[in-house]
Design a protein around this motif. Sequence first.
Motif, short mmCIF file in Angstrom:
data_model
loop_
_atom_site.label_atom_id
_atom_site.label_comp_id
_atom_site.label_asym_id
_atom_site.label_seq_id
_atom_site.Cartn_x
_atom_site.Cartn_y
_atom_site.Cartn_z
N ASP A 1 -8.12 -7.62 3.74
CA ASP A 1 -6.81 -7.97 4.29
C ASP A 1 -6.01 -8.78 3.30
N LYS A 2 -6.73 -9.67 2.57
CA LYS A 2 -6.04 -10.51 1.59
C LYS A 2 -5.50 -9.65 0.45
N SER B 1 -4.61 -6.53 0.51
CA SER B 1 -3.57 -5.61 0.95
C SER B 1 -2.19 -6.23 0.96
N ASP B 2 -2.09 -7.54 0.81
CA ASP B 2 -0.79 -8.21 0.77
C ASP B 2 -0.14 -8.13 -0.61
N GLN B 3 -0.86 -7.72 -1.62
CA GLN B 3 -0.34 -7.68 -2.98
C GLN B 3 0.62 -6.50 -3.17
N ASN C 1 3.36 -2.49 -0.26
CA ASN C 1 3.94 -3.80 0.05
C ASN C 1 5.25 -4.04 -0.69
N GLN D 1 8.20 -6.74 0.02
CA GLN D 1 8.24 -8.10 -0.49
C GLN D 1 9.13 -8.24 -1.74
N ASN E 1 7.64 -0.58 3.00
CA ASN E 1 6.44 -1.02 2.29
C ASN E 1 6.06 -0.07 1.16
N THR F 1 9.24 -10.60 -7.02
CA THR F 1 8.60 -10.91 -5.74
C THR F 1 8.34 -12.41 -5.68
#
Length: 354
Positions: A28-29, A31-33, A56, A59, A82, A102
């Motif tokens: 999950d961490k 996948s935020d990149q 993503n 962002q 996204n 970003t």
Amino acid sequence: MTQIKNIRILAMWAVLGLCLYSCKKDKDKGSDQVQLINFGPTGAKHGDTLRFVGTNLSQVTAIQFTGQAAMVEKSSFTQQTNELILVIVPSSAEKGLVTLKTPAGDILSKTSFNINVKTTASITSMTPAARPGENITLKGNYLNWISRIVFNQDKVVTTFVSQSLNEVVVKVPDDAQTGTLTITFLGTDSVDIETADTLRVALPLATGITPNPVKHAQNITITGTNLDLTRTLIFTGVDAPVTDFVNQSATQLVVRVPGAAKTGKLTFVAASGVQTIFNSDLDVSIPAIDSMSPNPVDPGAELTISGANLDLVSAVTFANAPAVTSFVSQAPTKLVVSLPIGVARGKITLGVLN
């Protein structure tokens, strides 16, 4: 025994569940990149829509192209999800890498953005006339993509005084000639554009000569325009052009008349090799013989030569004898010389100052 076995099984499930939870958390961490997978087309034109594909991408706050004022802010994106961003290529964008802005930092593209300027580049105006060494200004569209400017006779310039989207300033080469310019634009489909107008390159132009008539070895003053552009001066009758001047400025040229000069035109040669000719003759005075006495004369005796401009004589050559350079007396209308021993009957030759 059965109770202990059940406890071990429960402990194994607990450890396995903890591992799965940890892995899910790491996933999950990650996948935020923000990740840029590709963008294109790389050969787009200014005003075209460019696609950025990745993860993503929501962002991304701005996209920076290479070039001045080539930043596209988030608010100007045509579309943003996204997985996709659509932007209009700004007119100031140049060839180079693209940066996604970003909150976590910049993401630089792995490939360069290029552009097709073949159908959009143009020259709308340029300085009509200039001297060699002066700057000229060209105006038009997408001039920041110019890689070189070729002057007449293949004089190539690749370094510019200044360059922007709509203007380029370039120094005229010292040996440039009058003619059109050929402009090379870079891009995915490069193009050469020839200017519709002709650049007129200044040349030396004489308007007067004093004194005229003139004697050999005497200085003459030439007046005119752009005379400081003269690299060599050609006198009628002189094989070697004159390159050493007494004084030289844009409006005046002072030069010593060579000994071999004859009456005729003066030719001015610029650094480009282009020649201009003064429309009036330079009247060069030369020695002239009217009479000789006594005649006949014995070797070793004195001979008196009468005529005009005899003060210009530097040597007298008799048949079958070396040149005489030392005279008994010399004046503009009379020259007295001792005949050398061994002189033969024949013509005499007067040499002039050189």
